[in-house]
Design a protein around this motif. Sequence first.
Motif, PDB file in Angstrom:
ATOM      1  N   GLU A   1      22.886  75.745  94.341  1.00 29.38           N
ATOM      2  CA  GLU A   1      22.530  76.959  93.606  1.00 29.38           C
ATOM      3  C   GLU A   1      22.871  76.721  92.135  1.00 29.38           C
ATOM      4  O   GLU A   1      23.972  76.272  91.817  1.00 29.38           O
ATOM      5  CB  GLU A   1      23.368  78.106  94.168  1.00 29.38           C
ATOM      6  N   ILE A   2      21.911  76.993  91.255  1.00 27.59           N
ATOM      7  CA  ILE A   2      22.099  76.789  89.821  1.00 27.59           C
ATOM      8  C   ILE A   2      22.270  78.154  89.164  1.00 27.59           C
ATOM      9  O   ILE A   2      21.483  79.066  89.411  1.00 27.59           O
ATOM     10  CB  ILE A   2      20.867  76.092  89.198  1.00 27.59           C
ATOM     11  N   SER A   3      23.287  78.283  88.301  1.00 29.43           N
ATOM     12  CA  SER A   3      23.428  79.537  87.562  1.00 29.43           C
ATOM     13  C   SER A   3      23.535  79.258  86.068  1.00 29.43           C
ATOM     14  O   SER A   3      24.036  78.209  85.652  1.00 29.43           O
ATOM     15  CB  SER A   3      24.621  80.348  88.068  1.00 29.43           C
ATOM     16  N   ASP A   4      23.035  80.192  85.282  1.00 34.52           N
ATOM     17  CA  ASP A   4      23.079  80.191  83.825  1.00 34.52           C
ATOM     18  C   ASP A   4      22.599  78.883  83.184  1.00 34.52           C
ATOM     19  O   ASP A   4      23.293  78.307  82.361  1.00 34.52           O
ATOM     20  CB  ASP A   4      24.500  80.530  83.356  1.00 34.52           C
ATOM     21  N   PRO A   5      21.382  78.407  83.534  1.00 37.34           N
ATOM     22  CA  PRO A   5      20.868  77.200  82.889  1.00 37.34           C
ATOM     23  C   PRO A   5      20.362  77.516  81.471  1.00 37.34           C
ATOM     24  O   PRO A   5      19.568  78.426  81.296  1.00 37.34           O
ATOM     25  CB  PRO A   5      19.713  76.772  83.798  1.00 37.34           C
ATOM     26  N   TRP A   6      20.879  76.780  80.472  1.00 33.00           N
ATOM     27  CA  TRP A   6      20.470  77.054  79.095  1.00 33.00           C
ATOM     28  C   TRP A   6      20.564  75.801  78.231  1.00 33.00           C
ATOM     29  O   TRP A   6      21.227  74.834  78.586  1.00 33.00           O
ATOM     30  CB  TRP A   6      21.326  78.175  78.495  1.00 33.00           C
ATOM     31  N   MET A   7      19.874  75.829  77.108  1.00 35.26           N
ATOM     32  CA  MET A   7      19.976  74.796  76.083  1.00 35.26           C
ATOM     33  C   MET A   7      19.755  75.450  74.739  1.00 35.26           C
ATOM     34  O   MET A   7      19.225  76.558  74.665  1.00 35.26           O
ATOM     35  CB  MET A   7      19.016  73.633  76.335  1.00 35.26           C
TER      36      MET A   7
ATOM     37  N   ALA B   1      18.143  75.864  70.932  1.00 34.00           N
ATOM     38  CA  ALA B   1      16.910  75.573  70.199  1.00 34.00           C
ATOM     39  C   ALA B   1      17.149  74.300  69.384  1.00 34.00           C
ATOM     40  O   ALA B   1      18.286  73.966  69.051  1.00 34.00           O
ATOM     41  CB  ALA B   1      16.562  76.744  69.279  1.00 34.00           C
ATOM     42  N   THR B   2      16.073  73.579  69.072  1.00 33.29           N
ATOM     43  CA  THR B   2      16.213  72.330  68.317  1.00 33.29           C
ATOM     44  C   THR B   2      15.547  72.451  66.950  1.00 33.29           C
ATOM     45  O   THR B   2      14.609  73.231  66.763  1.00 33.29           O
ATOM     46  CB  THR B   2      15.587  71.146  69.083  1.00 33.29           C
ATOM     47  N   ALA B   3      16.039  71.647  66.032  1.00 35.19           N
ATOM     48  CA  ALA B   3      15.465  71.596  64.685  1.00 35.19           C
ATOM     49  C   ALA B   3      14.200  70.743  64.709  1.00 35.19           C
ATOM     50  O   ALA B   3      14.069  69.860  65.562  1.00 35.19           O
ATOM     51  CB  ALA B   3      16.489  70.992  63.728  1.00 35.19           C
ATOM     52  N   PRO B   4      13.259  70.990  63.791  1.00 32.09           N
ATOM     53  CA  PRO B   4      12.059  70.138  63.732  1.00 32.09           C
ATOM     54  C   PRO B   4      12.466  68.669  63.573  1.00 32.09           C
ATOM     55  O   PRO B   4      13.383  68.351  62.813  1.00 32.09           O
ATOM     56  CB  PRO B   4      11.326  70.636  62.480  1.00 32.09           C
ATOM     57  N   GLY B   5      11.834  67.799  64.344  1.00 31.24           N
ATOM     58  CA  GLY B   5      12.126  66.374  64.271  1.00 31.24           C
ATOM     59  C   GLY B   5      13.279  65.924  65.154  1.00 31.24           C
ATOM     60  O   GLY B   5      13.476  64.731  65.373  1.00 31.24           O
ATOM     61  N   GLN B   6      14.054  66.863  65.682  1.00 24.36           N
ATOM     62  CA  GLN B   6      15.169  66.510  66.581  1.00 24.36           C
ATOM     63  C   GLN B   6      14.586  65.933  67.867  1.00 24.36           C
ATOM     64  O   GLN B   6      13.665  66.502  68.441  1.00 24.36           O
ATOM     65  CB  GLN B   6      16.009  67.753  66.862  1.00 24.36           C
ATOM     66  N   LYS B   7      15.124  64.808  68.331  1.00 25.32           N
ATOM     67  CA  LYS B   7      14.551  64.105  69.473  1.00 25.32           C
ATOM     68  C   LYS B   7      15.305  64.306  70.780  1.00 25.32           C
ATOM     69  O   LYS B   7      14.886  63.815  71.822  1.00 25.32           O
ATOM     70  CB  LYS B   7      14.443  62.603  69.165  1.00 25.32           C
ATOM     71  N   THR B   8      16.459  65.007  70.729  1.00 21.24           N
ATOM     72  CA  THR B   8      17.225  65.227  71.954  1.00 21.24           C
ATOM     73  C   THR B   8      17.673  66.687  72.053  1.00 21.24           C
ATOM     74  O   THR B   8      17.760  67.380  71.043  1.00 21.24           O
ATOM     75  CB  THR B   8      18.493  64.337  72.008  1.00 21.24           C
ATOM     76  N   ALA B   9      17.924  67.113  73.275  1.00 19.48           N
ATOM     77  CA  ALA B   9      18.482  68.445  73.530  1.00 19.48           C
ATOM     78  C   ALA B   9      19.405  68.335  74.738  1.00 19.48           C
ATOM     79  O   ALA B   9      19.162  67.527  75.640  1.00 19.48           O
ATOM     80  CB  ALA B   9      17.377  69.457  73.807  1.00 19.48           C
ATOM     81  N   ALA B  10      20.475  69.126  74.743  1.00 19.48           N
ATOM     82  CA  ALA B  10      21.425  69.113  75.851  1.00 19.48           C
ATOM     83  C   ALA B  10      21.230  70.367  76.703  1.00 19.48           C
ATOM     84  O   ALA B  10      21.008  71.451  76.180  1.00 19.48           O
ATOM     85  CB  ALA B  10      22.850  69.049  75.316  1.00 19.48           C
ATOM     86  N   GLY B  11      21.301  70.195  78.018  1.00 20.36           N
ATOM     87  CA  GLY B  11      21.172  71.301  78.958  1.00 20.36           C
ATOM     88  C   GLY B  11      22.486  71.563  79.665  1.00 20.36           C
ATOM     89  O   GLY B  11      23.212  70.624  80.020  1.00 20.36           O
ATOM     90  N   TYR B  12      22.784  72.850  79.838  1.00 20.62           N
ATOM     91  CA  TYR B  12      24.042  73.270  80.452  1.00 20.62           C
ATOM     92  C   TYR B  12      23.765  74.220  81.612  1.00 20.62           C
ATOM     93  O   TYR B  12      22.758  74.935  81.615  1.00 20.62           O
ATOM     94  CB  TYR B  12      24.915  73.988  79.416  1.00 20.62           C
ATOM     95  N   MET B  13      24.687  74.270  82.583  1.00 19.86           N
ATOM     96  CA  MET B  13      24.539  75.148  83.751  1.00 19.86           C
ATOM     97  C   MET B  13      25.765  75.005  84.625  1.00 19.86           C
ATOM     98  O   MET B  13      26.600  74.135  84.397  1.00 19.86           O
ATOM     99  CB  MET B  13      23.300  74.754  84.555  1.00 19.86           C
ATOM    100  N   THR B  14      25.835  75.848  85.638  1.00 11.61           N
ATOM    101  CA  THR B  14      26.840  75.666  86.688  1.00 11.61           C
ATOM    102  C   THR B  14      26.084  75.362  87.979  1.00 11.61           C
ATOM    103  O   THR B  14      25.110  76.039  88.312  1.00 11.61           O
ATOM    104  CB  THR B  14      27.716  76.929  86.850  1.00 11.61           C
ATOM    105  N   ILE B  15      26.525  74.311  88.666  1.00  7.20           N
ATOM    106  CA  ILE B  15      25.915  73.898  89.939  1.00  7.20           C
ATOM    107  C   ILE B  15      26.890  74.270  91.044  1.00  7.20           C
ATOM    108  O   ILE B  15      28.063  73.882  90.998  1.00  7.20           O
ATOM    109  CB  ILE B  15      25.673  72.377  89.974  1.00  7.20           C
ATOM    110  N   ARG B  16      26.419  75.041  92.002  1.00  5.61           N
ATOM    111  CA  ARG B  16      27.261  75.416  93.137  1.00  5.61           C
ATOM    112  C   ARG B  16      26.734  74.725  94.388  1.00  5.61           C
ATOM    113  O   ARG B  16      25.538  74.795  94.684  1.00  5.61           O
ATOM    114  CB  ARG B  16      27.242  76.933  93.318  1.00  5.61           C
ATOM    115  N   ASN B  17      27.617  74.071  95.111  1.00  3.87           N
ATOM    116  CA  ASN B  17      27.257  73.384  96.348  1.00  3.87           C
ATOM    117  C   ASN B  17      27.695  74.259  97.522  1.00  3.87           C
ATOM    118  O   ASN B  17      28.881  74.436  97.761  1.00  3.87           O
ATOM    119  CB  ASN B  17      27.960  72.015  96.387  1.00  3.87           C
TER     120      ASN B  17
END
Length: 145
Positions: A20-26, A28-44
């Motif tokens: 179960e995934i909760s609160d998945p978010w990342m 916004a990125t600046a123009p030209g930015q090539k990476t983004a990080a994703g965050y969440m809580t994973i429940r098993n």
Amino acid sequence: MKYIALALMLFAGSAWSQVEISDPWMRATAPGQKTAAGYMTIRNKSKQPERLVGGASEAAAKVQTHVSMKDGDIIRMREVEGYDIPASGSYELKPNGSHLMLVDLKRPLKEGERIPVVLKFEKSGEVKVDFEVRPLGSSAQEHHH
């Protein structure tokens, strides 16, 4: 008859996923930015340990599992082979810790968008998640529900 079989396959697929995934978010990125990080809580929810081994998204060329570690005054990031989620436990991906890294973004991520990502687990297989894009300066605490 084929519709019944399809319905059973869809039901079986969702019934097997013990993740179960909760609160998945990342951010916004600046123009030209090539990476983004994703965050969440994973429940098993399973009695067996689980492992997130990677992912994929149409928004980026690759989705990798990374960790940030403090090395003196510098925070260094490195790719890892995955994250272990304990049986009946959870694992949090958060800023300055473990996170998904979307590499070679195809375009900037805009606040308010939802970015689909397919997470790949060892036992549960693929789990589709929509990540909410939050303002550039967001932190996890600002948006907890």
